[in-house]
Motif scaffolding. Structure first.
Motif, short mmCIF file in Angstrom:
data_model
loop_
_atom_site.label_atom_id
_atom_site.label_comp_id
_atom_site.label_asym_id
_atom_site.label_seq_id
_atom_site.Cartn_x
_atom_site.Cartn_y
_atom_site.Cartn_z
N LYS A 17 0.77 -1.10 0.07
CA LYS A 17 -0.06 -0.11 -0.01
C LYS A 17 0.71 1.31 0.02
O LYS A 17 0.38 2.36 -0.34
CB LYS A 17 -0.82 -0.09 1.33
CG LYS A 17 -2.14 1.01 1.03
CD LYS A 17 -3.30 0.34 0.26
CE LYS A 17 -4.33 1.05 -0.27
NZ LYS A 17 -5.38 0.65 -1.08
N VAL A 18 2.04 1.08 0.15
CA VAL A 18 3.08 2.33 0.21
C VAL A 18 4.10 2.22 -0.80
O VAL A 18 4.83 0.96 -0.84
CB VAL A 18 3.74 2.50 1.53
CG1 VAL A 18 4.67 3.53 1.65
CG2 VAL A 18 2.59 3.03 2.46
N ALA A 19 4.21 2.92 -1.77
CA ALA A 19 5.47 3.11 -2.82
C ALA A 19 6.56 3.83 -2.20
O ALA A 19 6.51 5.11 -2.01
CB ALA A 19 5.09 3.35 -4.11
N LEU A 20 7.95 3.28 -1.83
CA LEU A 20 8.70 3.95 -1.31
C LEU A 20 9.95 4.25 -2.27
O LEU A 20 10.47 3.49 -3.01
CB LEU A 20 9.31 3.04 -0.13
CG LEU A 20 10.78 3.58 0.76
CD1 LEU A 20 10.77 4.71 1.30
CD2 LEU A 20 11.32 2.38 1.34
N VAL A 21 10.69 5.67 -2.12
CA VAL A 21 11.63 6.00 -2.68
C VAL A 21 12.58 6.39 -1.57
O VAL A 21 12.38 7.53 -0.99
CB VAL A 21 11.50 7.01 -3.80
CG1 VAL A 21 13.01 7.67 -4.29
CG2 VAL A 21 10.80 6.56 -4.94
N ALA A 22 13.56 5.58 -1.31
CA ALA A 22 14.60 5.94 0.12
C ALA A 22 15.87 6.83 -0.90
O ALA A 22 16.84 6.58 -1.39
CB ALA A 22 14.98 4.50 0.31
N GLY A 23 15.40 8.25 -0.30
CA GLY A 23 16.59 9.19 -0.89
C GLY A 23 17.82 9.18 0.11
O GLY A 23 17.19 10.14 0.95
N THR A 24 18.73 8.62 0.30
CA THR A 24 19.88 8.80 1.09
C THR A 24 21.27 8.18 0.57
O THR A 24 21.31 7.50 0.00
CB THR A 24 19.61 7.77 2.37
OG1 THR A 24 20.37 7.99 3.24
CG2 THR A 24 19.28 6.28 1.79
N HIS A 25 22.15 9.18 1.30
CA HIS A 25 23.68 8.73 1.00
C HIS A 25 24.07 8.25 2.06
O HIS A 25 25.64 7.97 2.41
CB HIS A 25 24.07 10.24 0.52
CG HIS A 25 24.16 10.57 -0.67
ND1 HIS A 25 24.77 10.56 -1.86
CD2 HIS A 25 22.77 11.53 -1.14
CE1 HIS A 25 24.07 11.33 -2.78
NE2 HIS A 25 22.97 11.75 -2.52
N ASN A 26 23.37 7.74 3.32
CA ASN A 26 23.82 7.16 4.21
C ASN A 26 23.88 5.74 4.14
O ASN A 26 23.08 5.13 4.02
CB ASN A 26 22.94 7.45 5.40
CG ASN A 26 23.01 7.12 6.75
OD1 ASN A 26 22.91 5.69 7.08
ND2 ASN A 26 23.34 7.82 7.62
N GLU A 27 24.89 5.26 4.37
CA GLU A 27 25.39 3.89 4.16
C GLU A 27 24.44 2.93 5.24
O GLU A 27 23.89 1.86 4.74
CB GLU A 27 26.98 3.48 4.27
CG GLU A 27 27.58 4.07 3.23
CD GLU A 27 28.96 3.39 3.17
OE1 GLU A 27 29.43 2.41 3.71
OE2 GLU A 27 29.90 4.18 2.55
N HIS A 28 24.40 3.39 6.37
CA HIS A 28 23.74 2.61 7.35
C HIS A 28 22.24 2.41 6.94
O HIS A 28 21.68 1.16 7.05
CB HIS A 28 23.74 3.03 8.88
CG HIS A 28 22.89 2.42 9.84
ND1 HIS A 28 23.42 1.32 10.38
CD2 HIS A 28 21.59 2.64 10.21
CE1 HIS A 28 22.62 0.79 11.36
NE2 HIS A 28 21.45 1.65 11.11
N SER A 29 21.42 3.52 6.47
CA SER A 29 20.29 3.16 6.13
C SER A 29 20.02 2.48 4.93
O SER A 29 19.01 1.75 4.75
CB SER A 29 19.53 4.84 5.81
OG SER A 29 19.64 5.65 7.07
N CYS A 30 20.92 2.47 3.75
CA CYS A 30 20.89 1.80 2.87
C CYS A 30 21.00 0.29 3.25
O CYS A 30 20.24 -0.57 2.43
CB CYS A 30 21.86 2.11 1.81
SG CYS A 30 21.61 3.61 0.69
#
Length: 400
Positions: free
Chosen positions: A299-312
């Motif tokens: 139900k949620v389409a996600l674009v994870a905009g991040t340059h953070n290695e941990h978050s990736c």
């Protein structure tokens, strides 16, 4: 599991952010040398601070420095001056499995004719993306098609004049035209987040567009800046609306880009600042938002905009843990052109959906964007050292 080697899930292979051969496979030796010297210069805060006024002055009096800028910082962080000039960048990224987000990055305009031109340009990016898997998503900023001051007044709830009412109707029509073209072509479009004192109106615009166009597919995405302490709740509240009204929530997650400006304005005007008290709080909410989106991925389409290695790493491992396909159409990683190639290309090589923002526009008009990139890079602790270290590692591997 948050180690450096992710076990391969339903994607193509194992993931390592240390593999510079994959990270820089798309870069020629000349590209790599230019990137090395560029990041060396950016790493010198003094040069970054004096560069913008000197450059602006030189261009204002007609000194021939455009070609120098275009061959260096512009070439590294931008795709070209026109959509057609971005073709080589699009193809180069696609060879490494990375998609392109064409980003018309002209800023600071405040004229109705310019707003109409920007609307038309955004529609051209959607047309360029149609049927091309190498350009899977498009983007625009509300202030590209709506006057900042009008958004600011709307956010306060003040009554508009007759002229402002007419202006607002035209502005909404521009946004509707962009989103309608996205719907007709099946090309998703993201609405970028901006300053807190105009964001409420942008959020309402985005939700209305999602209600209209996101019934069967994620076409419109809003952006949630998790360096705001209220945005994790906003994401969850919007999800509940989407469930109740039966549409797909498009959510681009970022940390945020206006921290210093936000804190300064709040202090000067004496209101509560919406920015998180520290980086740890922003990191916590960002990763919590990622978990929430994947828990509700249908139900949620996600674009994870991040340059953070941990978050990736969190998102990559979460997809494995939840047995969500690496190339699920509701999950994208996103970075900026010219930055964090070790994330983008290694994620793509492991089978994840990855896109890069590819800014374009006339050199002079894109300068504010370029200067902000340089200034943001110097403010990120360790980022330049990380970029330089990876470039040096690859240069050594190539024996340059």
């Amino acid at each position: 599991m948050l180690n450096n080697e992710t076990v391969a899930g339903p994607g193509k292979g194992a993931l390592s952010f240390e593999n510079t051969e994959i990270a820089f496979r798309h870069s020629s030796d000349t590209d790599l040398k230019r990137a090395y010297w560029l990041f060396r210069i950016i790493n010198v805060n003094f040069l970054v601070k004096i560069g913008p006024p000197i450059t602006n002055f030189a261009m204002s009096i007609g000194l021939p420095i455009k070609s120098l800028i275009k061959a260096t910082i512009f070439k590294h962080f931008c795709g070209g001056e026109t959509i057609d000039e971005c073709d080589n960048t699009i193809k180069n990224l696609a060879k490494g499995g990375v998609g392109t987000i064409l980003d018309y990055s002209v800023e600071g305009e405040d004229d109705e004719e310019v707003f109409d031109h920007t609307r038309d340009e955004i529609i051209l990016t959607i047309k360029r993306a149609t049927g091309d898997k190498a350009v899977p998503i498009t983007v625009f900023k509300a202030t590209g098609v709506v006057r900042f001051g009008l958004l600011e007044k709307l956010d306060t709830g003040a009554e508009l004049s007759t002229a402002e009412e007419a202006e607002w109707k035209k502005a909404q029509a521009r946004v509707l035209a962009i989103c309608t073209k996205a719907y007709e072509t099946g090309v998703p479009v993201m609405i970028d987040a901006e300053e807190t004192w105009i964001q409420k109106t942008i959020d309402l615009l985005a939700m209305n567009m999602m209600r209209k166009f996101n019934k069967d597919k994620a076409i419109v995405y809003n952006t949630y800046q998790l360096y705001r302490h209220d945005k994790l709740k906003s994401l969850k509240d919007d999800y509940n609306v989407a469930v109740t009204e039966d549409f797909i929530l498009g959510a681009k997650l970022v940390r945020g880009a206006y921290m210093e400006k936000e804190r300064k304005r709040a202090a000067e005007m004496g209101y509560e600042c919406l920015i998180q008290p520290d980086k740890q709080s922003a990191d916590r909410d960002y990763d919590a938002a990622v978990h929430f989106c994947i828990d509700n991925v249908e139900k949620v389409a996600l674009v994870a905009g991040t340059h953070n290695e941990h978050s990736c790493r969190v998102l990559a491992d979460l997809l494995n843990e939840k047995e969500v396909s690496h190339n699920h159409p509701h999950v994208y990683f996103s970075q900026l052109l010219g930055m964090s190639d070790n994330l983008s290309f290694n994620l793509a090589d492991a089978g994840y959906n990855v896109v890069k923002y590819v800014p374009y526009g006339p050199v002079k008009a894109v300068l504010p964007y370029l200067f902000r990139r340089a200034q943001e890079n110097t403010s990120i602790a360790g980022q330049m050292g990380r970029e330089l270290g990876l470039i040096l590692k690859e240069r050594k591997r190539r024996q340059l």
